[in-house]
Write an enzyme that holds these catalytic residues in place. Structure first.
Site, PDB file in Angstrom:
ATOM      1  N   THR A 102     -38.854 -11.491  25.889  1.00  0.00           N
ATOM      2  CA  THR A 102     -38.255 -10.576  26.856  1.00  0.00           C
ATOM      3  C   THR A 102     -39.225  -9.422  27.062  1.00  0.00           C
ATOM      4  O   THR A 102     -39.895  -8.984  26.125  1.00  0.00           O
ATOM      5  CB  THR A 102     -36.838 -10.112  26.432  1.00  0.00           C
ATOM      6  OG1 THR A 102     -36.202  -9.539  27.566  1.00  0.00           O
ATOM      7  CG2 THR A 102     -36.867  -9.105  25.293  1.00  0.00           C
TER       8      THR A 102
ATOM      9  N   CYS B 144     -33.472  -0.256  26.134  1.00  0.00           N
ATOM     10  CA  CYS B 144     -32.778  -1.504  25.777  1.00  0.00           C
ATOM     11  C   CYS B 144     -33.299  -2.007  24.418  1.00  0.00           C
ATOM     12  O   CYS B 144     -34.337  -1.587  23.938  1.00  0.00           O
ATOM     13  CB  CYS B 144     -33.043  -2.584  26.822  1.00  0.00           C
ATOM     14  SG  CYS B 144     -32.492  -2.154  28.485  1.00  0.00           S
TER      15      CYS B 144
ATOM     16  N   HIS C  61     -31.310  -9.344  25.442  1.00  0.00           N
ATOM     17  CA  HIS C  61     -31.880  -8.081  25.935  1.00  0.00           C
ATOM     18  C   HIS C  61     -30.690  -7.184  26.286  1.00  0.00           C
ATOM     19  O   HIS C  61     -30.071  -7.325  27.332  1.00  0.00           O
ATOM     20  CB  HIS C  61     -32.751  -8.385  27.164  1.00  0.00           C
ATOM     21  CG  HIS C  61     -33.474  -7.206  27.748  1.00  0.00           C
ATOM     22  ND1 HIS C  61     -34.784  -7.292  28.150  1.00  0.00           N
ATOM     23  CD2 HIS C  61     -33.099  -5.938  28.018  1.00  0.00           C
ATOM     24  CE1 HIS C  61     -35.172  -6.118  28.649  1.00  0.00           C
ATOM     25  NE2 HIS C  61     -34.167  -5.279  28.586  1.00  0.00           N
TER      26      HIS C  61
END
Lengths: 213, 162
Positions: B23, B29, B46
Site C-alpha cells: 500500500t 493512515c 490501509h
C-alpha cells in the site's frame, strides 16, 4: 446531508465556476509576485474515489510540495496548493533568486520553506476571498501548513472529514502555469478544494441552486 | 494471479507466496499487515480512521476503520486456514504530515490511528512484532509473506526492511 450520488451537471458547472473565479484571482496574485504571465486551465470538477485522487499530480507516491489550509466558517473544507516537488523548488528558487533550492534534499531550507508557505498562503487567500465574495459565504482559512512528501500522504489528511461520510470526494482542481513556449520548463501548480460533505448544500444554496440542480 | 497485490486507501486484501502485498502513500493512515508465518499467508489494510463509530452513513466500508478492518483481516486469514494463535502483525504510518501552530485534536489523527490499531490487535491477542509509526513522513510499505519482511519506503530516508 448532500449525497454525492445526487450531483447533477448543473452542480458541477457551479463548482467549476468557483474554481474559475478562485484560481483566477490566485493566478493574478502569483503573476504579480513573479512579474510573469500566469495561465489558468479550465477547472476540472470530479467526484472521485479516494484511490484515484492523486492521478492529477502524477500518482500516489509522487513527491510534491503542498501548502494546506483548513477552511472554517459557513462551508468548511480543505484547500491545497500543490506542485510536483521539482517545480515547487524552481518556483521558490525564482522568487528568492537562489537556484540551489531543492525541497527534496535533506537540507533544512528554512528560508525556502517559509517562502513557499507564504506563497501558498497568499494564493489560497486570493482564491478563498474571491470565493467568499462570489458566494456571500463567510470562509476563513486557518494559518497554512507545509509538507513536502508523497502526494497521497499529504492529500489523505484533507480527506479525513470526508471519509466519515463515504469513499468519494468532490475535487475542484484548477491548474495554473507559467506562460511560455517550453512546456517542460513551465511551472505548474494545482489548487485542490475539497468541500466537507455538509458544505456542498451551503454552497449550492448560496448560489441559488437547489438539491436537484 | 498478480505477483503484486495492491491495497488502496480504505481498502484491504490478502496475499500468499509468491505474491507480495503493498500500500502506498500512507500519511496519517495506518498500514497494518497480519500474517501467519507457517502458512505464509498475509492480509493488509490501509486504515483511515480509529473507529467505526466515526461513520456517518448506514453502510460502512469496513476496511476504513481500525476496529472493523483488523477483525476482517483476521477473519480472512482464518478462513484460509491460519491459526489465530500464530498470527503476528506489523504496522506503519500514523504520521503527522502537517505541523500546525494550533493544537486542534483533529490534527492528531495519525497518533490516534496508531493507538487504535494497537488496541484492536491486543484485543485479538495478535502479537505486534514491529511498529514504525508517528513522525512527519509519508510511507509506502510492501510485505513479503515468504520472508515475513516488511519493506518501508519514505521520500527522504530511503528504504528500511523490518
Amino acid at each position: 446531508m448532500f449525497q454525492y450520488e445526487h450531483v447533477t451537471a448543473g452542480h458541477l458547472d457551479m463548482l467549476k465556476e468557483i474554481g474559475n473565479i478562485g484560481a483566477g484571482h490566485a493566478a493574478t496574485a502569483l503573476s504579480e509576485m513573479l512579474g510573469k504571465t500566469i495561465d489558468m486551465n479550465v477547472p476540472s470538477v470530479r467526484v472521485v474515489p479516494f484511490n484515484q485522487i492523486c492521478d492529477a499530480v502524477g500518482g500516489d507516491e509522487e513527491p510534491v510540495t503542498a501548502v494546506f489550509l483548513r477552511i472554517e466558517g459557513d462551508a468548511p473544507g480543505s484547500m491545497y496548493f500543490m506542485m510536483p516537488a521539482a517545480e515547487g523548488s524552481r518556483l521558490i528558487g525564482q522568487l528568492l533568486n537562489d537556484s540551489g533550492i531543492d525541497f527534496l534534499s535533506n537540507e533544512p531550507n528554512a528560508m525556502g520553506r517559509s517562502a513557499l508557505n507564504e506563497v501558498g498562503n497568499i494564493l489560497a487567500g486570493a482564491y478563498l476571498s474571491s470565493l467568499s465574495d462570489f458566494t456571500a459565504l463567510n470562509l476563513k482559512p486557518t494559518p497554512p501548513a507545509l509538507a513536502v512528501d508523497m502526494a497521497m500522504a499529504v492529500l489523505s489528511f484533507g480527506l479525513i472529514e470526508i471519509s466519515k461520510a463515504g469513499d468519494y470526494a468532490i475535487v475542484i482542481d484548477t491548474e495554473i502555469s507559467e506562460t511560455g513556449s517550453d512546456n517542460a520548463l513551465r511551472t505548474k501548480g494545482h489548487f485542490f478544494l475539497l468541500p466537507d460533505p455538509d458544505s456542498l448544500e451551503a454552497v449550492f444554496h448560496s448560489l441559488g441552486v437547489n438539491e436537484n440542480g | 494471479m498478480d505477483k503484486l497485490v495492491k491495497v488502496g486507501m480504505a481498502d484491504l486484501n490478502t496475499a500468499k507466496v509468491p505474491q507480495t502485498i503493498r500500500t502506498s502513500g500512507l500519511g496519517s493512515c495506518i498500514g497494518v499487515v497480519v500474517y501467519d508465518e507457517r502458512l505464509k499467508l498475509s492480509a493488509m489494510a490501509h486504515i483511515m480512521l480509529p473507529d467505526s463509530t466515526y461513520a456517518r452513513s448506514g453502510v460502512i466500508n469496513r476496511a476504513k476503520y481500525a476496529d472493523t478492518a483488523v477483525a476482517d483481516l483476521i477473519g480472512l486469514l482464518e478462513a484460509d486456514g491460519a491459526l489465530r494463535s500464530r498470527l503476528k502483525a506489523k504496522i506503519a504510518g500514523g504520521a503527522q504530515m502537517f505541523q500546525f501552530s494550533s493544537s486542534n485534536e483533529a490534527m492528531r489523527i495519525g497518533p490516534r490511528n496508531a493507538e487504535a490499531v494497537k488496541d484492536v490487535l491486543a484485543s485479538f491477542r495478535v502479537e505486534l512484532v514491529h511498529e514504525d509509526t508517528g513522525g512527519g513522513s509519508g510511507r509506502t510499505i510492501e510485505f513479503n509473506p515468504a520472508t515475513s519482511v516488511l519493506n518501508i519506503r519514505t521520500v527522504n530516508k530511503g528504504v528500511v526492511e523490518v
